[in-house]
Design a protein around this motif. Structure first.
Motif, short mmCIF file in Angstrom:
data_model
loop_
_atom_site.label_atom_id
_atom_site.label_comp_id
_atom_site.label_asym_id
_atom_site.label_seq_id
_atom_site.Cartn_x
_atom_site.Cartn_y
_atom_site.Cartn_z
N THR A 204 0.92 -1.12 0.01
CA THR A 204 -0.08 0.10 0.02
C THR A 204 0.84 1.41 -0.15
O THR A 204 0.31 2.41 -0.33
N ILE A 205 2.12 1.25 0.25
CA ILE A 205 2.98 2.45 0.75
C ILE A 205 4.27 2.16 -0.25
O ILE A 205 5.17 3.34 -0.58
N GLU A 206 4.19 1.05 -1.12
CA GLU A 206 5.33 0.92 -2.04
C GLU A 206 5.67 2.08 -3.06
O GLU A 206 6.69 2.61 -3.09
N THR A 207 4.67 2.79 -3.67
CA THR A 207 4.74 3.93 -4.54
C THR A 207 5.22 5.16 -3.87
O THR A 207 5.93 5.85 -4.24
N ARG A 208 4.54 5.33 -2.60
CA ARG A 208 4.94 6.53 -1.74
C ARG A 208 6.43 6.67 -1.46
O ARG A 208 6.96 7.53 -1.31
N LEU A 209 7.22 5.46 -1.23
CA LEU A 209 8.34 5.29 -0.73
C LEU A 209 9.35 5.32 -1.88
O LEU A 209 10.44 5.68 -1.73
N TYR A 210 8.87 4.63 -2.91
CA TYR A 210 9.91 4.20 -3.91
C TYR A 210 9.80 4.92 -5.36
O TYR A 210 10.96 5.01 -6.11
N ASN A 211 8.52 5.39 -5.63
CA ASN A 211 8.50 5.83 -7.11
C ASN A 211 7.41 6.70 -7.07
O ASN A 211 6.44 6.51 -8.03
N PHE A 212 7.07 7.79 -6.44
CA PHE A 212 5.87 8.46 -6.16
C PHE A 212 5.34 9.11 -7.62
O PHE A 212 4.27 9.03 -7.85
N THR A 213 6.39 9.71 -8.30
CA THR A 213 6.01 10.14 -9.52
C THR A 213 6.63 9.64 -10.87
O THR A 213 6.67 10.22 -11.84
N GLY A 214 7.11 8.52 -10.49
CA GLY A 214 7.71 7.67 -11.59
C GLY A 214 8.97 8.31 -11.60
O GLY A 214 9.61 7.70 -13.01
N GLN A 215 9.87 8.90 -10.70
CA GLN A 215 11.22 9.20 -11.01
C GLN A 215 12.00 8.48 -9.86
O GLN A 215 13.22 9.10 -9.61
N GLN A 229 12.81 4.66 7.96
CA GLN A 229 12.56 3.71 8.75
C GLN A 229 11.51 2.88 8.10
O GLN A 229 11.67 1.67 8.10
N LEU A 230 10.61 3.57 7.34
CA LEU A 230 9.79 2.61 6.49
C LEU A 230 10.42 1.76 5.60
O LEU A 230 9.97 0.64 5.31
N LYS A 231 11.34 2.33 4.88
CA LYS A 231 12.01 1.75 3.92
C LYS A 231 12.92 0.44 4.32
O LYS A 231 12.95 -0.57 3.59
N SER A 232 13.37 0.36 5.55
CA SER A 232 13.86 -0.68 6.25
C SER A 232 12.95 -1.73 6.51
O SER A 232 13.35 -3.03 6.68
N ILE A 233 11.70 -1.51 6.76
CA ILE A 233 10.67 -2.64 6.79
C ILE A 233 10.00 -2.89 5.55
O ILE A 233 9.76 -4.28 5.17
N CYS A 234 9.97 -2.02 4.54
CA CYS A 234 9.44 -2.37 3.14
C CYS A 234 10.06 -2.26 2.16
O CYS A 234 10.53 -1.22 1.70
N PHE A 235 10.56 -3.39 1.46
CA PHE A 235 11.41 -3.29 0.38
C PHE A 235 10.55 -3.26 -0.95
O PHE A 235 9.40 -3.56 -0.69
N PRO A 236 11.08 -2.68 -2.03
CA PRO A 236 10.35 -2.42 -2.98
C PRO A 236 9.30 -3.34 -3.71
O PRO A 236 8.30 -2.75 -3.98
N THR A 237 9.66 -4.62 -3.61
CA THR A 237 8.59 -5.32 -4.09
C THR A 237 7.84 -6.26 -3.20
O THR A 237 7.17 -7.47 -3.46
N ASP A 238 7.94 -5.92 -1.97
CA ASP A 238 7.50 -6.58 -0.85
C ASP A 238 5.81 -6.49 -0.75
O ASP A 238 5.34 -5.32 -0.54
N LYS A 239 5.27 -7.78 -1.03
CA LYS A 239 3.77 -7.50 -1.00
C LYS A 239 3.25 -8.06 0.38
O LYS A 239 1.90 -8.07 0.56
N THR A 240 3.94 -8.74 1.15
CA THR A 240 3.34 -9.54 2.20
C THR A 240 3.70 -8.99 3.67
O THR A 240 2.97 -9.07 4.52
N THR A 241 5.02 -8.11 3.62
CA THR A 241 5.14 -7.73 5.21
C THR A 241 3.92 -6.74 5.82
O THR A 241 3.61 -5.95 4.85
N LEU A 242 3.66 -6.69 7.12
CA LEU A 242 2.54 -5.95 7.61
C LEU A 242 3.45 -5.06 8.38
O LEU A 242 4.34 -5.11 9.09
N LEU A 243 2.72 -3.88 8.17
CA LEU A 243 3.29 -2.91 9.61
C LEU A 243 2.13 -2.04 10.08
O LEU A 243 0.96 -1.75 9.48
N GLY A 244 2.31 -1.61 11.41
CA GLY A 244 1.28 -0.96 12.27
C GLY A 244 1.03 0.33 11.71
O GLY A 244 2.05 0.98 11.13
#
Ligand code: HEM
Ligand SMILES: *[C@@H]1O[C@H](CO)[C@@H](O)[C@H](O)[C@H]1NC(C)=O
Ligand SMILES: *[C@@H]1O[C@H](CO)[C@@H](O)[C@H](O)[C@H]1NC(C)=O
Ligand SMILES: *[C@@H]1O[C@H](CO)[C@@H](O)[C@H](O)[C@H]1NC(C)=O
Ligand SMILES: *[C@@H]1O[C@H](CO)[C@@H](O)[C@H](O)[C@H]1NC(C)=O
Length: 327
Positions: A204-215, A229-244
């Motif tokens: 749900t936050i992949e785009t926000r963290l890694y590729n917001f406007t495609g750049q 902090q968020l990036k250390s929990i959620c890697f770019p293609t991670d679809k399964t990890t959950l965060l509070g």
């Protein structure tokens, strides 16, 4: 004179029709103690069966609260979210952007307990409304009265899940979405506070963290100090990890969500969006500063309002025997 009378009666008829339509829309057909004669112990039975699950797995409370929200936003609170797909229909629960809903087994167990006491009397959507309330209170959250008398619908269509707000939505879209359900700006901010509990998928936050406007960039509305902090929990293609969604306190129902949003650490774009509008950001500030009491009180009121969206009452719909299937 006769013509005058005719006008008056037409006007009256119109008023009655308007009143009827309005009744249906704002759920006035519901009332407290609706099952007083037909299933007097229903609330006690629901509470006990729900507690059995919540004591063992408190994280289910978030899932159950969310289920009620999803039920009400699609086709009104009519139990449509509980129906299973059939050979010729894909139901809401199997909507393609997987809704990641959990807790159906709780509803089934509670329904079975209620059926054992009063068969064929209490609707699945009423049970869901009660379970959501009880589960929230069982984790020391707010408690609200639940007017009852909703009936179950017979239709559930996956594509109608589009009626749900998107985590990528901006404030204009969110406001319009809630307004279309009869909920105002305050309800939007108050009910978003449900994100004080529960978890979300990294996707749900992949785009926000890694590729917001495609750049390859990050959403500027996120606190830059929080991003690593968020990036250390959620890697770019991670679809399964959950965060509070309310990190550090995602298991307790409190007003911390608003402090998180105010610090530009709201998890979704839809959480951050609450700061991009004068009215909604004032409410965020109010709830973050005041004692949790104000938030609890307003949350109770907005939940009662949400529970009335598009309900079926009277002879409409049915009382499902099993929540996953129409009779
Ligand atoms: C304002 C618009 C809203 C949006 C865009 C939104 C979106 C979402 C999303 C994307 C998730 C995470 C799903 C996942 O990745 O697994 C989530 C979780 C959740 N939502 Fe919302 N939501 C909204 C409003 C609400 C409301 C009104 C409620 C209840 C009153 C609610 C209660 C919850 C809860 C409790 C969770 C955590 C579920 C769990 O831990 O299983 N949300 N929401
Ligand atoms: C209904 O669907 C749920 C999951 O979507 C599944 O776990 C359950 O077994 C199904 N119920 C029946 C009776 O098939
Ligand atoms: C949908 O959710 C179910 C249960 O959580 C999971 O088993 C399934 O893999 C998910 N499907 C997709 C396409 O994500
Ligand atoms: C909000 O999102 C909608 C739909 O994606 C879009 O049409 C609109 O231009 C956006 N509004 C603003 C102010 O960004
Ligand atoms: C970022 O988005 C752009 C445009 O959508 C896309 O071409 C690019 O492959 C994306 N980069 C990554 C790392 O996903």
């Amino acid at each position: 004179m006769a013509i005058f009378h005719k006008h008056i009666s037409l006007l009256l008829l119109q008023l009655v029709l308007v009143a009827l339509v309005f009744n249906k829309a704002n759920g006035s057909g519901l009332k407290l103690g609706f099952y007083r004669k037909t299933c007097p112990r229903v609330e006690a039975i629901v509470n006990r069966a729900t507690a059995n699950y919540i004591y063992r797995a408190p994280s289910l409370a978030a899932s159950l609260l969310r289920l009620h929200f999803h039920d009400c936003f699609v086709r009104g609170c009519d139990g449509s979210v509980l129906l299973n797909s059939t050979s010729n229909n894909i139901a809401e629960k199997d909507a393609p952007p997987n809704l990641s809903l959990r807790g159906f087994q709780v509803i089934d167990a509670v329904k079975a307990a209620v059926e054992a006491a009063c068969p064929g009397v209490v609707s699945c959507t009423d049970i869901l409304a009660l379970v959501a309330r009880d589960a929230t209170q069982l984790i020391k959250g707010p408690y609200w009265p639940v007017p009852l008398g909703r009936r179950d619908g017979r239709i559930s269509i996956a594509t109608e899940s589009r009626a749900l707000p998107s985590p990528f939505a901006n404030i204009t879209t969110l406001r319009a979405n809630f307004a279309s359900k009869g909920l105002n700006v305050k309800d939007l901010v108050v009910l978003s506070g449900a994100h004080t509990i529960g978890v979300a998928h990294c996707s749900t936050i992949e785009t926000r963290l890694y590729n917001f406007t495609g750049q390859g960039d990050t959403d500027p509305s996120l606190d830059p100090k929080y991003v690593p902090q968020l990036k250390s929990i959620c890697f770019p293609t991670d679809k399964t990890t959950l965060l509070g969604m309310d990190p550090g306190s995602s298991k307790s129902f409190d007003q911390d969500y608003y402090k998180v949003v105010l610090k530009k650490r709201g998890l979704f774009q839809s959480d951050s969006a609450l700061l991009s509008d004068k009215k909604t950001s004032l409410y965020v500030k109010l709830y973050s500063q005041s004692h949790g009491f104000t938030f609890f009180k307003d949350f109770q009121d907005s939940m009662v309002k949400m529970g009335k969206i598009g309900v079926l009452t009277g002879k409409a719909g049915e009382i499902r025997r099993t929540c996953a299937f129409v009779n």
